[in-house]
Design a protein around this motif. Structure first.
Motif, PDB file in Angstrom:
ATOM      1  N   GLU A 194      17.666  21.085 -36.631  1.00 47.58           N
ATOM      2  CA  GLU A 194      17.304  19.706 -36.403  1.00 47.58           C
ATOM      3  C   GLU A 194      16.226  19.455 -37.423  1.00 47.58           C
ATOM      4  N   PHE A 195      15.274  20.475 -38.030  1.00 46.14           N
ATOM      5  CA  PHE A 195      14.499  20.114 -38.951  1.00 46.14           C
ATOM      6  C   PHE A 195      15.016  19.930 -40.354  1.00 46.14           C
TER       7      PHE A 195
ATOM      8  N   ASP B 114       9.004  17.449 -40.174  1.00 46.88           N
ATOM      9  CA  ASP B 114       9.902  17.319 -39.191  1.00 46.88           C
ATOM     10  C   ASP B 114       9.474  18.674 -38.220  1.00 46.88           C
ATOM     11  N   PHE B 115       9.410  19.954 -38.960  1.00 44.71           N
ATOM     12  CA  PHE B 115       9.130  20.907 -38.257  1.00 44.71           C
ATOM     13  C   PHE B 115       7.551  20.927 -37.707  1.00 44.71           C
TER      14      PHE B 115
ATOM     15  N   ALA C 168       5.606  18.533 -36.830  1.00 47.49           N
ATOM     16  CA  ALA C 168       5.585  17.567 -35.485  1.00 47.49           C
ATOM     17  C   ALA C 168       6.006  18.482 -34.307  1.00 47.49           C
ATOM     18  N   ALA C 169       7.178  18.860 -34.246  1.00 45.58           N
ATOM     19  CA  ALA C 169       7.554  19.541 -33.138  1.00 45.58           C
ATOM     20  C   ALA C 169       6.845  20.872 -32.917  1.00 45.58           C
ATOM     21  N   TRP C 170       6.223  21.558 -33.824  1.00 43.05           N
ATOM     22  CA  TRP C 170       5.588  22.861 -33.755  1.00 43.05           C
ATOM     23  C   TRP C 170       4.439  22.335 -33.000  1.00 43.05           C
TER      24      TRP C 170
ATOM     25  N   ALA D  73       3.598  19.826 -31.325  1.00 42.37           N
ATOM     26  CA  ALA D  73       3.825  18.973 -29.782  1.00 42.37           C
ATOM     27  C   ALA D  73       3.873  20.284 -28.785  1.00 42.37           C
ATOM     28  N   ASN D  74       4.872  21.624 -29.478  1.00 39.08           N
ATOM     29  CA  ASN D  74       5.135  22.457 -28.264  1.00 39.08           C
ATOM     30  C   ASN D  74       5.416  23.733 -29.237  1.00 39.08           C
TER      31      ASN D  74
ATOM     32  N   ASN E 105       8.843  26.612 -30.330  1.00 39.76           N
ATOM     33  CA  ASN E 105       9.325  26.763 -31.403  1.00 39.76           C
ATOM     34  C   ASN E 105       8.838  27.697 -32.451  1.00 39.76           C
TER      35      ASN E 105
END
Length: 352
Positions: free
Chosen positions: A166-167, A172-173, A175-177, A179-180, A184
């Motif tokens: 999805e990254f 993108d990565f 932001a998700a990294w 956050a959690n 990831n």
């Protein structure tokens, strides 16, 4: 009827005297003794010739073992096998061999190598990964226990994800990294490796606590790649040349590379040009066992210098997108000292 045959009595001229018999036996003994002495002399001369020939050439010229302190498929293994091919193709070494001793960021290979003092037919592949692993694990053996021979090339790490991830971009990565981080994970080389240290620095630069990074360490590049493609890890941090084929084939997507500037022929943006002030190189070189003679050290340096100057090695640098960073002697020794100091600082700063 009986036939009586009379034999002529032997002539006194045909019957040797006792003195003649003794003289003939003495002559035979002399001939046998002389022949034996001649054979011994020839064998002795050949032995001296062979000894002189071998004495003028270090053991490494006839058979050199390159110890890759990692499992097959990783960066050190690839480096060792590229070196093996260049040495063999140019006849620099008659019988170069590669032996894998995986584990603990190369420190297992280092520990075993240090236990062979005076060995003059083997070189240990080393680099930034090993220095980080030594500091992280507080390994009893260190770079002070080996003899630096040559630094040969710099490699750079790439942050990659599967092509169906999805990254799409580094942002993108990240932001998700952020956050959690636990969900990831990042897969890479052994603890203390450039992959590991770079992941920690990357977290720090974007404001994350490096201790929250879910880093999954593997002893070889093959294992790390399998984990990534099976989505066991969300992303991977690896030497670019280790994943270049998968990037070109479209099975992996490269989000960033750790060089200060874009590499020629590599269409991957750097972390810095995407707004994250992170860069780190993974140098590679070779060291010898402790206790070798000055003559053996000079021969090792000569062998590696000849390899570095060959067309095959220049092709190797280009194919693997490695930067030529050749150094020997005090220059290489001072470089190692600086790398150790830097690694100590990073490990302490990141709380690893």
């Amino acid at each position: 009827m009986y036939v009586i045959v009379y034999n002529d009595p032997p002539s006194t001229e045909d019957c040797p005297s006792d003195n003649e018999v003794m003289e003939r036996e003495d002559m035979k003994k002399s001939i046998r003794t002389g022949a034996f002495a001649l054979v011994v002399a020839v064998v002795t001369i050949l032995a001296f010739v062979n000894a002189a020939a071998s004495g003028g050439t270090a053991t490494a010229r006839s058979k050199l073992t390159l110890i890759a302190p990692a499992a097959p498929g990783g960066g050190w293994d690839g480096f060792a096998r590229e070196s093996q091919q260049a040495l063999r193709s140019n006849g620099i070494v008659n019988n170069p061999q590669v032996v894998n001793v995986p584990g603990a960021g190369g420190t297992i290979g280092l520990s075993q190598f240090v236990q062979t003092p005076g060995r003059e037919d083997a070189l240990l592949v080393t680099g930034g990964v090993m220095i980080g692993a030594i500091e992280l694990a507080d390994n009893p053996e260190s770079m002070a226990d080996v003899v630096p021979i040559a630094r040969l090339a710099d490699d750079y790490a790439a942050l990659v994800v599967p092509s169906d991830s999805e990254f799409e971009t580094l942002d993108d990565f990240l932001a998700a990294w952020e956050a959690n981080p636990g969900a990831n994970s990042i897969g890479g080389g052994s603890l203390g490796s450039i992959d590991h240290l770079l992941s920690g620095l990357l977290a720090q630069k974007i404001g994350m606590d490096p201790s929250t990074v879910n880093y999954v360490a593997y002893s070889g590049g093959g294992e790390a790649l399998t984990s990534l493609l099976s989505h066991t890890t969300a992303a991977g941090m690896s030497g670019y040349n280790e994943v270049a084929d998968q990037i070109e084939a479209g099975t992996l997507r490269a989000l960033a590379i750790s060089s200060e500037e874009r590499l020629d022929g590599v269409d991957v943006p750097t972390f810095r040009e995407q707004g994250v002030d992170v860069s780190m190189s993974n140098w590679r070189g070779v060291v010898a066992a402790p206790g070798i003679t000055d003559e053996a050290k000079a021969e090792f340096v000569s062998i590696i210098t000849e390899m570095r100057e060959s067309d095959e090695w220049r092709d190797t640098l280009e194919r693997n997108s490695w930067t030529d960073s050749f150094a020997t002697g005090e220059e290489f020794e001072d470089f190692i000292d600086g790398e150790v100091t830097t690694a100590q600082g990073i490990v302490k700063e990141l709380g690893l």
